[in-house]
Design a protein around this motif. Structure first.
Motif, PDB file in Angstrom:
ATOM      1  N   LYS A  96       1.000  -0.997  -0.296  1.00  0.00           N
ATOM      2  CA  LYS A  96       0.120   0.142  -0.143  1.00  0.00           C
ATOM      3  C   LYS A  96       0.400   1.500  -0.075  1.00  0.00           C
ATOM      4  O   LYS A  96       1.556   1.572   0.611  1.00  0.00           O
ATOM      5  CB  LYS A  96      -1.483  -0.085   0.863  1.00  0.00           C
ATOM      6  CG  LYS A  96      -1.888  -0.706   0.860  1.00  0.00           C
ATOM      7  CD  LYS A  96      -2.903  -0.596   2.402  1.00  0.00           C
ATOM      8  CE  LYS A  96      -3.760   0.614   1.888  1.00  0.00           C
ATOM      9  NZ  LYS A  96      -4.649   0.147   0.625  1.00  0.00           N
ATOM     10  N   ASN A  97       0.000   1.746  -0.523  1.00  0.00           N
ATOM     11  CA  ASN A  97       0.863   3.348  -0.794  1.00  0.00           C
ATOM     12  C   ASN A  97       2.359   4.104  -1.131  1.00  0.00           C
ATOM     13  O   ASN A  97       2.676   4.979  -1.025  1.00  0.00           O
ATOM     14  CB  ASN A  97       0.816   4.132   1.292  1.00  0.00           C
ATOM     15  CG  ASN A  97      -0.554   3.935   1.962  1.00  0.00           C
ATOM     16  OD1 ASN A  97      -1.149   4.224   1.291  1.00  0.00           O
ATOM     17  ND2 ASN A  97      -0.477   3.415   2.961  1.00  0.00           N
ATOM     18  N   LYS A 137       0.516   6.720  -7.218  1.00  0.00           N
ATOM     19  CA  LYS A 137       0.263   5.924  -5.860  1.00  0.00           C
ATOM     20  C   LYS A 137      -1.086   4.878  -6.339  1.00  0.00           C
ATOM     21  O   LYS A 137      -1.557   5.707  -6.490  1.00  0.00           O
ATOM     22  CB  LYS A 137       0.009   6.847  -5.327  1.00  0.00           C
ATOM     23  CG  LYS A 137       0.630   6.032  -4.067  1.00  0.00           C
ATOM     24  CD  LYS A 137      -0.147   7.268  -2.837  1.00  0.00           C
ATOM     25  CE  LYS A 137       1.185   7.901  -1.726  1.00  0.00           C
ATOM     26  NZ  LYS A 137       0.736   8.975  -1.079  1.00  0.00           N
ATOM     27  N   LYS A 138      -0.209   3.743  -5.897  1.00  0.00           N
ATOM     28  CA  LYS A 138      -0.632   2.363  -6.463  1.00  0.00           C
ATOM     29  C   LYS A 138      -0.920   1.234  -5.046  1.00  0.00           C
ATOM     30  O   LYS A 138       0.679   1.766  -4.514  1.00  0.00           O
ATOM     31  CB  LYS A 138      -0.761   2.151  -7.326  1.00  0.00           C
ATOM     32  CG  LYS A 138      -0.678   2.962  -8.895  1.00  0.00           C
ATOM     33  CD  LYS A 138      -2.106   3.132  -9.808  1.00  0.00           C
ATOM     34  CE  LYS A 138      -2.419   3.340 -10.285  1.00  0.00           C
ATOM     35  NZ  LYS A 138      -3.943   3.839 -10.927  1.00  0.00           N
ATOM     36  N   ASP A 139      -1.798   0.730  -4.879  1.00  0.00           N
ATOM     37  CA  ASP A 139      -2.454  -0.648  -4.281  1.00  0.00           C
ATOM     38  C   ASP A 139      -1.839  -1.303  -5.269  1.00  0.00           C
ATOM     39  O   ASP A 139      -2.769  -1.643  -6.226  1.00  0.00           O
ATOM     40  CB  ASP A 139      -3.183  -0.595  -3.078  1.00  0.00           C
ATOM     41  CG  ASP A 139      -3.441   0.259  -2.197  1.00  0.00           C
ATOM     42  OD1 ASP A 139      -2.622   1.052  -1.827  1.00  0.00           O
ATOM     43  OD2 ASP A 139      -3.970   1.002  -1.765  1.00  0.00           O
ATOM     44  N   ASP A 193      -5.926   2.331  -6.892  1.00  0.00           N
ATOM     45  CA  ASP A 193      -5.768   3.428  -6.659  1.00  0.00           C
ATOM     46  C   ASP A 193      -5.431   3.213  -4.808  1.00  0.00           C
ATOM     47  O   ASP A 193      -4.694   3.861  -3.872  1.00  0.00           O
ATOM     48  CB  ASP A 193      -6.295   4.794  -6.591  1.00  0.00           C
ATOM     49  CG  ASP A 193      -6.205   5.530  -8.247  1.00  0.00           C
ATOM     50  OD1 ASP A 193      -5.189   5.591  -8.929  1.00  0.00           O
ATOM     51  OD2 ASP A 193      -7.102   6.161  -8.451  1.00  0.00           O
ATOM     52  N   ASN A 194      -6.887   2.072  -4.590  1.00  0.00           N
ATOM     53  CA  ASN A 194      -6.883   2.537  -3.545  1.00  0.00           C
ATOM     54  C   ASN A 194      -7.561   0.600  -3.033  1.00  0.00           C
ATOM     55  O   ASN A 194      -8.165   0.808  -3.407  1.00  0.00           O
ATOM     56  CB  ASN A 194      -8.326   3.181  -2.462  1.00  0.00           C
ATOM     57  CG  ASN A 194      -8.169   2.843  -0.865  1.00  0.00           C
ATOM     58  OD1 ASN A 194      -7.259   2.685  -0.525  1.00  0.00           O
ATOM     59  ND2 ASN A 194      -8.768   3.841  -0.749  1.00  0.00           N
ATOM     60  N   ASN A 237      -8.442  -2.070  -0.539  1.00  0.00           N
ATOM     61  CA  ASN A 237      -9.214  -2.090   0.972  1.00  0.00           C
ATOM     62  C   ASN A 237     -10.186  -3.493   0.906  1.00  0.00           C
ATOM     63  O   ASN A 237     -11.034  -4.110   0.060  1.00  0.00           O
ATOM     64  CB  ASN A 237     -10.798  -1.205   1.223  1.00  0.00           C
ATOM     65  CG  ASN A 237      -9.474   0.011   1.659  1.00  0.00           C
ATOM     66  OD1 ASN A 237      -8.544   0.066   2.189  1.00  0.00           O
ATOM     67  ND2 ASN A 237     -10.202   1.275   1.416  1.00  0.00           N
ATOM     68  N   ASP A 281       3.793  -1.549   3.941  1.00  0.00           N
ATOM     69  CA  ASP A 281       3.568  -0.467   4.156  1.00  0.00           C
ATOM     70  C   ASP A 281       4.255   0.391   2.981  1.00  0.00           C
ATOM     71  O   ASP A 281       5.273   0.411   3.273  1.00  0.00           O
ATOM     72  CB  ASP A 281       3.174   0.253   5.214  1.00  0.00           C
ATOM     73  CG  ASP A 281       2.700   1.692   5.460  1.00  0.00           C
ATOM     74  OD1 ASP A 281       2.993   2.506   4.303  1.00  0.00           O
ATOM     75  OD2 ASP A 281       3.170   2.521   6.304  1.00  0.00           O
ATOM     76  N   THR A 312       4.811   3.470   2.425  1.00  0.00           N
ATOM     77  CA  THR A 312       4.579   5.023   2.242  1.00  0.00           C
ATOM     78  C   THR A 312       5.979   5.200   2.617  1.00  0.00           C
ATOM     79  O   THR A 312       7.418   4.694   2.896  1.00  0.00           O
ATOM     80  CB  THR A 312       3.857   5.410   3.938  1.00  0.00           C
ATOM     81  OG1 THR A 312       2.493   4.727   3.100  1.00  0.00           O
ATOM     82  CG2 THR A 312       4.102   6.894   4.138  1.00  0.00           C
TER      83      THR A 312
END
Length: 390
Positions: free
Chosen positions: A6-7, A18-20, A33-34, A36, A48, A50
């Motif tokens: 993620k992130n 920015k992609k997951d 993009d996100n 969940n 993570d 980030t």
């Protein structure tokens, strides 16, 4: 177990933002993009990313996986490579080659080591042959090796313009290329011929004559070690402009010329000269011997190639030579994947292999290496070691 990255800022190697990334077993299952997932869905490991750049796993197309050398006698035969020698450099796919020694280093040994590295967790292929012509194969035929042996995808490295070569004729090299080409066509493989370019005065003359006088295209050959001297490099620029594939070696000897023209500088020059980035690769020559000869071609010293030099050269090209990241990453990801017809490699896309590298955005150093969905290296620590590593 599923893994969700993620992130991260994703270079596929083209920058896609920015992609997951969801890894499902050994494959990339989803990129969005996100992402969940529902609570209590399944066991899932979240990574993570980030502050990280996410790239495809690196492909090293020229590694002496069984060791190389012997130019200084038996004691200078370099040892077999270990798994962590590969993964700590961000490399998740290697192509194994022999080299000068096609006698004590055999194709059976090379193939066995390729299978061993695969069992230990990375992807590994092989080229049939060594410096010498006639080419020493497993089945007795270049074409049969490529068609019938899954891991063999081409021929090499065959030495030209080098005092260590078997001094083949132009006709002999053309026949090798023709057989490799047909083997590749019939098996759906690349069927390329990797040519070790030496420091001799003939430079690329043999290869140019073959591509000019026969129907064999320049793209059939991968010319490696082309940074040895200015004249060879100049010819390599013209060759690549006409569709040929050129490869820059990131491990180097103590040759003043090779130190002067780093892979990053050479890449920038070629791009400025109008060479397509798609025709250029970097390889490490990992675990190969790097002999140093005097002016009479007498052995005087020996170094050893390191797979870790591959990404070091890419990082330097970005930071020192200001080559854009999404450009230079191609030489160790999508370019070798396309050149060697490795269809599941080279990009971060759904259905491709789950080979991923996370780079720290602040210094571009390697943070995490994932091969076929497994974390091999993380935060400076090797997570999965080879069978005989301590």
């Amino acid at each position: 177990m599923l893994k969700l990255i993620k992130n991260g800022e994703v270079y596929s190697p083209k920058y896609i933002g920015k992609k997951d990334i969801l890894l499902t077993g050994t494959k990339v299952g989803y990129v969005d993009d996100n992402i969940n997932l529902p609570d209590n869905f399944v066991d899932i490991e979240v990574i993570d990313a980030t502050g990280c750049i996410v790239t495809p796993g690196f492909i090293d197309g020229h590694v002496h996986i069984t060791g190389g050398g012997g130019e200084g006698g038996f004691k200078t035969r370099t040892p077999e490579i270990q798994l962590s020698d590969i993964t700590r450099g961000g490399v998740t796919t290697v192509i194994g080659v022999l080299g000068t020694d096609g006698t004590t280093r055999t194709m059976s040994n090379l193939l066995a080591k390729a299978y061993a590295l695969e069992e230990e967790g990375i992807s590994c292929y092989a080229l049939t042959g060594s410096y010498q012509v006639p080419v020493r194969t497993i089945t007795g035929s270049i074409q049969d090796d490529i068609i019938l042996i899954e891991k063999i995808i081409g021929v090499g490295e065959i030495a030209l313009s080098d005092h260590r070569s078997s001094q083949p004729t132009i006709e002999e090299i053309a026949k090798v290329a023709a057989e490799a080409r047909v083997g590749g066509i019939l098996s759906g493989k690349a069927g390329t011929v990797t040519i070790h370019m030496g420091d001799g005065h003939r430079n690329l003359s043999f290869i140019k004559k073959i591509t000019e006088k026969t129907e064999i295209p320049p793209s059939q050959f991968v010319l490696t070690h082309v940074l040895r001297n200015p004249e060879l490099f100049k010819e390599a620029i013209d060759y690549a402009k006409n569709g040929g594939i050129v490869d820059f070696t990131t491990s180097t000897t103590n040759s003043p010329e090779e130190k002067k023209l780093t892979p990053g500088k050479a890449l920038k020059i070629m791009l400025e000269e109008g060479v397509s980035i798609d025709n250029i690769t970097f390889t490490s020559d990992g675990q190969g011997s790097l002999p140093i000869f005097d002016k009479q071609n007498r052995f005087v010293d020996l170094g050893i190639g390191r797979v870790t030099s591959l990404y070091t050269a890419v990082r330097e090209a970005i930071l020192n030579d200001e080559v854009p990241m999404e450009v230079v990453l191609k030489v160790i990801t999508s370019n070798p994947a396309n050149i060697y017809a490795l269809k599941s490699k080279g990009n971060i896309e759904v259905g491709k292999d789950a080979d991923i590298v996370l780079l720290k955005k602040d210094d571009l150093n390697i943070n995490t290496v994932i091969a076929k969905g497994k974390v091999m290296y993380e935060n400076g620590e090797v997570k999965i070691k080879g069978t005989f590593e301590e």
